[in-house]
Scaffold this active site. Structure first.
Site, PDB file in Angstrom:
ATOM      1  N   ASP A  64       4.787  16.008 -48.894  1.00  0.00           N
ATOM      2  CA  ASP A  64       5.670  15.141 -48.123  1.00  0.00           C
ATOM      3  C   ASP A  64       6.981  15.892 -47.891  1.00  0.00           C
ATOM      4  O   ASP A  64       7.730  16.153 -48.834  1.00  0.00           O
ATOM      5  CB  ASP A  64       5.919  13.848 -48.915  1.00  0.00           C
ATOM      6  CG  ASP A  64       6.748  12.827 -48.144  1.00  0.00           C
ATOM      7  OD1 ASP A  64       7.456  13.209 -47.201  1.00  0.00           O
ATOM      8  OD2 ASP A  64       6.710  11.641 -48.527  1.00  0.00           O
ATOM      9  N   HIS A  65       7.261  16.231 -46.642  1.00  0.00           N
ATOM     10  CA  HIS A  65       8.430  17.063 -46.343  1.00  0.00           C
ATOM     11  C   HIS A  65       9.745  16.313 -46.542  1.00  0.00           C
ATOM     12  O   HIS A  65      10.822  16.921 -46.516  1.00  0.00           O
ATOM     13  CB  HIS A  65       8.337  17.600 -44.913  1.00  0.00           C
ATOM     14  CG  HIS A  65       8.826  19.013 -44.785  1.00  0.00           C
ATOM     15  ND1 HIS A  65       9.847  19.526 -45.537  1.00  0.00           N
ATOM     16  CD2 HIS A  65       8.412  20.039 -43.985  1.00  0.00           C
ATOM     17  CE1 HIS A  65      10.058  20.796 -45.217  1.00  0.00           C
ATOM     18  NE2 HIS A  65       9.200  21.127 -44.276  1.00  0.00           N
TER      19      HIS A  65
END
Length: 424
Positions: free
Chosen positions: A394-395
């Protein structure tokens, strides 16, 4: 006095369940805590114990239907004295109440009142509310676990027609496969066919979770190909030791251990995004999820506090988790509170993939097949054991540098397992 039993809250925010099988019918006398039905939620198969003793007067839900929590499913007329008297007349085996697969061992059916001129079998089952009194042959229901019943429904197979070979007379998945093979025509004319399957249970939950994850968390996937020959050699040596003699030790165990060690210096990969409070929650513990293909669909049970386990205990936990999932006995608590996941596509002969995050987690590691192939080693070309790892993260929670470093650390450990000694 007649009491209605409402479908209870089965935990984890679930609001509905499919009623798979009734284990009692109208007219049965049941005991307190006797298992009366099997239900299947989006996360697990559950056996429902009765909160009342007495006589069943009505069943309000049909097998195969979805029931909302709080809905009345059965009516029971108070008959405690009658139950106690019946119990004195014959020996009975206590019913164990809890999660699991029914249909194993003795039947959980209650005592049915037989007509005066008919000796009704004590171990038969029937359709939910028959319009007329059926014969014993019509009421006999084959024993089978919820996962087996699910497969039969998917294939459109009547379990009553399948010869049972289970240890306790139950129909097994092998029986279904054998029956299906016998029913297939030797030469069939190709025709266009469609099979429509209701979207419910685990499939419905998985689909909703994956869509939510894909469109909520900005996914990034990175790949790393690693020469894991030293890992393969270490596994072979460990299997020959007394310490691991009775334990099934797989490459996944070392991959899991490498991930756990790499998390110590990369804690952002073990975090979650709290949208409501606008906070990043970094976990100080690791509940390691393992994506598992089961008869009920994809499930991700997790090993609680995996960061505290040595390699031997971790291998045992992996074996137990996988076996439980394949048997369809995974409970809701096994699926809750995961912090990071591994999916092993290598067991299917697949080299790599771009996995979708398990909702609420920051990362998922994909472990591909280990293949013998030409590889540069010590300045020459040699035949080595090589695998590809891919990491989706998850950036919002993990920067590119953090994700890259974490993946590289895992690869470094698998390329040289001595790093486990140095970093553990």
């Amino acid at each position: 006095m007649t009491k209605s039993f409402l479908l209870p809250d089965l935990g984890e925010g679930l609001t509905e369940a499919e009623l798979v099988t009734w284990l009692v019918e109208v007219g049965d006398t049941i005991e307190l805590n006797q298992v009366i039905a099997e239900v299947e939620t989006a996360k697990a198969s559950v056996e429902l114990p009765s909160p009342y003793a007495g006589t069943v007067t009505a069943l309000h839900a049909q097998e195969g239907t979805t029931v909302q929590v709080g809905t009345a499913i059965i009516d029971i007329a108070d008959g405690s004295a009658a139950v106690e008297e019946a119990a004195k007349k014959e020996e009975r085996v206590p019913v164990l109440v809890g999660y699991g697969v029914a249909g194993e061992g003795q039947s959980k059916r209650g005592h049915r009142k037989a007509p005066a001129d008919t000796a009704a079998p004590a171990d038969t089952a029937a359709a939910p509310i028959p319009a007329a009194a059926p014969t014993p042959a019509e009421t006999a229901k084959p024993l089978a676990s919820p996962p087996v019943r699910f497969v039969a429904r998917q294939e459109g197979i009547d379990l009553a027609e399948v010869p049972a070979t289970g240890a306790h007379g139950e129909v097994t998945r092998t029986d279904i496969e054998a029956y299906r093979t016998r029913q297939e025509p030797v030469a069939a004319t190709p025709t266009k066919q469609e099979t429509r399957t209701p979207i419910k249970g685990v499939r419905k939950h998985t689909a909703a979770a994956m869509v939510s994850s894909a469109f909520t968390a900005p996914h990034v996937t990175e790949f790393l190909t690693v020469d894991v020959t030293p890992t393969v050699e270490v596994l072979d040596k460990l299997r020959g030791t007394a310490h691991f003699r009775d334990i099934r030790l797989t490459p996944l165990a070392l991959v899991a251990k490498a991930l756990l060690v790499a998390l110590r210096s990369n804690p952002s990969l073990n975090s979650a995004w709290d949208e409501a409070n606008q906070e990043i929650v970094t976990k100080g513990y690791v509940n390691l999820g393992i994506a598992a293909a089961t008869p009920r669909g994809l499930m991700v049970p997790n090993i609680k506090d995996a960061h505290t386990l040595g390699l031997k205990d971790l291998a045992q936990a992996l074996n137990g988790l996988t076996a439980t999932a394949k048997e369809g006995k995974t409970g809701p608590s096994d699926l809750a509170d995961g912090t990071i996941t591994i999916t092993n596509v290598g067991v299917f002969g697949v080299d790599s993939g771009t996995p979708i995050l398990n909702p609420g987690e920051a990362a998922i590691l994909c472990f591909g097949a280990i293949r013998r192939q030409p590889w540069e080693f010590d300045g020459e070309i040699a035949l080595r054991s090589v695998t590809t790892l891919s990491l989706s993260f998850d950036h919002r929670l993990v920067d590119g540098a953090q994700g890259s470093r974490f993946l590289a650390d895992i690869g470094s450990i698998l390329a040289d397992p001595l790093n486990l000694v140095a970093l553990a």
